[in-house]
Design an enzyme around this catalytic site. Structure first.
Site, mmCIF file in Angstrom:
data_model
loop_
_atom_site.group_PDB
_atom_site.id
_atom_site.type_symbol
_atom_site.label_atom_id
_atom_site.label_comp_id
_atom_site.label_asym_id
_atom_site.label_seq_id
_atom_site.Cartn_x
_atom_site.Cartn_y
_atom_site.Cartn_z
ATOM 1 N N ASP A 2 67.520 90.356 72.581
ATOM 2 C CA ASP A 2 66.636 89.754 73.878
ATOM 3 C C ASP A 2 67.807 88.839 74.362
ATOM 4 O OD1 ASP A 2 64.616 88.901 75.392
ATOM 5 O OD2 ASP A 2 63.666 88.093 73.815
ATOM 6 N N GLY A 3 67.526 88.658 75.474
ATOM 7 C CA GLY A 3 68.301 87.655 76.363
ATOM 8 C C GLY A 3 69.186 88.241 77.636
ATOM 9 N N ASN A 4 69.274 89.754 77.674
ATOM 10 C CA ASN A 4 70.029 90.136 78.604
ATOM 11 C C ASN A 4 70.064 89.589 79.930
ATOM 12 O OD1 ASN A 4 70.850 91.745 76.598
ATOM 13 N ND2 ASN A 4 69.586 93.620 77.154
ATOM 14 N N GLY A 5 68.657 89.446 80.439
ATOM 15 C CA GLY A 5 68.369 89.304 81.638
ATOM 16 C C GLY A 5 68.683 87.669 81.902
ATOM 17 N N TRP A 7 70.865 85.795 80.213
ATOM 18 C CA TRP A 7 72.466 85.814 80.174
ATOM 19 C C TRP A 7 73.019 86.185 81.755
ATOM 20 C CZ3 TRP A 7 76.245 89.582 81.504
ATOM 21 C CH2 TRP A 7 77.516 88.927 81.073
ATOM 22 N N HIS A 19 72.234 94.063 80.955
ATOM 23 C CA HIS A 19 71.694 95.394 80.112
ATOM 24 C C HIS A 19 73.116 95.922 79.842
ATOM 25 C CE1 HIS A 19 67.516 94.678 80.218
ATOM 26 N NE2 HIS A 19 67.315 94.643 81.250
ATOM 27 N N ARG A 53 58.041 96.714 83.481
ATOM 28 C CA ARG A 53 59.040 96.166 84.312
ATOM 29 C C ARG A 53 59.332 96.632 85.519
ATOM 30 N NH1 ARG A 53 63.622 93.456 80.402
ATOM 31 N NH2 ARG A 53 62.069 92.751 78.890
ATOM 32 N N LEU A 113 77.139 104.041 57.986
ATOM 33 C CA LEU A 113 75.860 103.571 58.582
ATOM 34 C C LEU A 113 74.721 104.330 59.181
ATOM 35 C CD1 LEU A 113 74.711 100.790 59.534
ATOM 36 C CD2 LEU A 113 75.887 101.284 61.748
ATOM 37 N N ARG A 163 66.481 88.048 65.698
ATOM 38 C CA ARG A 163 65.962 87.984 67.040
ATOM 39 C C ARG A 163 66.947 87.156 68.042
ATOM 40 N NH1 ARG A 163 60.261 88.702 70.003
ATOM 41 N NH2 ARG A 163 61.319 88.748 72.237
#
Ligand code: FPP
Length: 215
Positions: A2-5, A7, A19, A53, A113, A163
């Site tokens: 979370d927080g791309n926008g 930033w 993004h 969105r 992984l 998160r």
């Protein structure tokens, strides 16, 4: 993730640039987890609610995912990373669905992984689909059978949930699977999240005493 926008806004950039930067963090964190021997990394890339969105942002994210899978295949193979998607993929374009399936197929023999991307994922949607499968197959409703019908049927429960961006909520993510997960909330926006911060969180996680309801 979370927080791309936010930033991007703080940098005076468009949300979509956030993004793009977030996709770079996905690669860095994934390679790091593979290197330090983590077996499963699940990342929430697109939720069942994210369709609401603006159309242009959704279209941008779809294109970004297509580009990401195409450029990432050699990275998965070089790092012995198996890729798996969870979520209701049927809502994506045929092209994106095919790229996702191809990436799963080509990495299926990798043994390091497992990177799981939650795509058009929502826990309530997943649990509802699982219960429908049980009813269709005339199976008894019990914990074992529900677990086996979830998208994560072959994946262990979550040990640690992180998160980013300062929001302290779970937002319909892996609700069944986080029953005993340890939770970490960091104020760092996802594009700025580093492998050093991840290592610090992992050190803290190792100190936590997990009792799984016991004493
Ligand atoms: C939430 O932050 C993030 C998303 C809805 C998209 C996450 C996508 C990426 C990290 C990049 C693409 C992923 C891959 C795997 C290539 P937000 O954008 O809502 O940020 P905000 O809360 O600050 O507005």
């Amino acid at each position: 993730m979370d927080g791309n926008g936010r930033w991007a806004k703080e940098q005076g950039l468009r949300r979509t640039a956030g993004h793009e930067e977030g996709a770079k963090t996905v690669r860095k964190v994934t390679e790091h987890c593979a290197k330090i021997g983590i077996k499963y990394l699940t990342l929430y890339a697109f939720s069942t609610e994210n369709w609401s969105r603006p159309k242009l942002e959704v279209e941008f994210l779809m294109k970004l995912l297509e580009k990401y899978f195409i450029s990432e295949l050699p990275v998965y193979l070089q790092n012995n990373i198996r890729f798996k998607a969870i979520g209701d993929l049927s809502k994506f374009s045929k092209k994106l669905q095919e790229i996702i399936k191809k990436t799963e197929k080509e990495t299926e023999k990798c043994t390091g992984l497992t990177q799981i991307l939650a795509l058009n994922y929502g826990s309530r949607n997943e649990i509802t689909r699982a219960l429908k499968k049980l009813t269709l197959n005339n199976l008894e409703i019990n914990e074992h059978n529900i677990q086996n019908c979830l998208d994560t049927a072959t994946i262990p429960d979550v040990d640690l949930l992180i998160r980013t961006s300062g929001e302290v909520r779970v937002s319909n993510y892996l609700l069944w699977q986080i029953a005993y997960a340890e939770m970490f909330f960091t104020k760092t926006y996802w594009p700025e999240f580093t492998t050093h911060e991840l290592d610090d969180i992992l050190s803290d996680y190792k100190k936590r005493e997990r009792r799984f309801g016991g004493i």
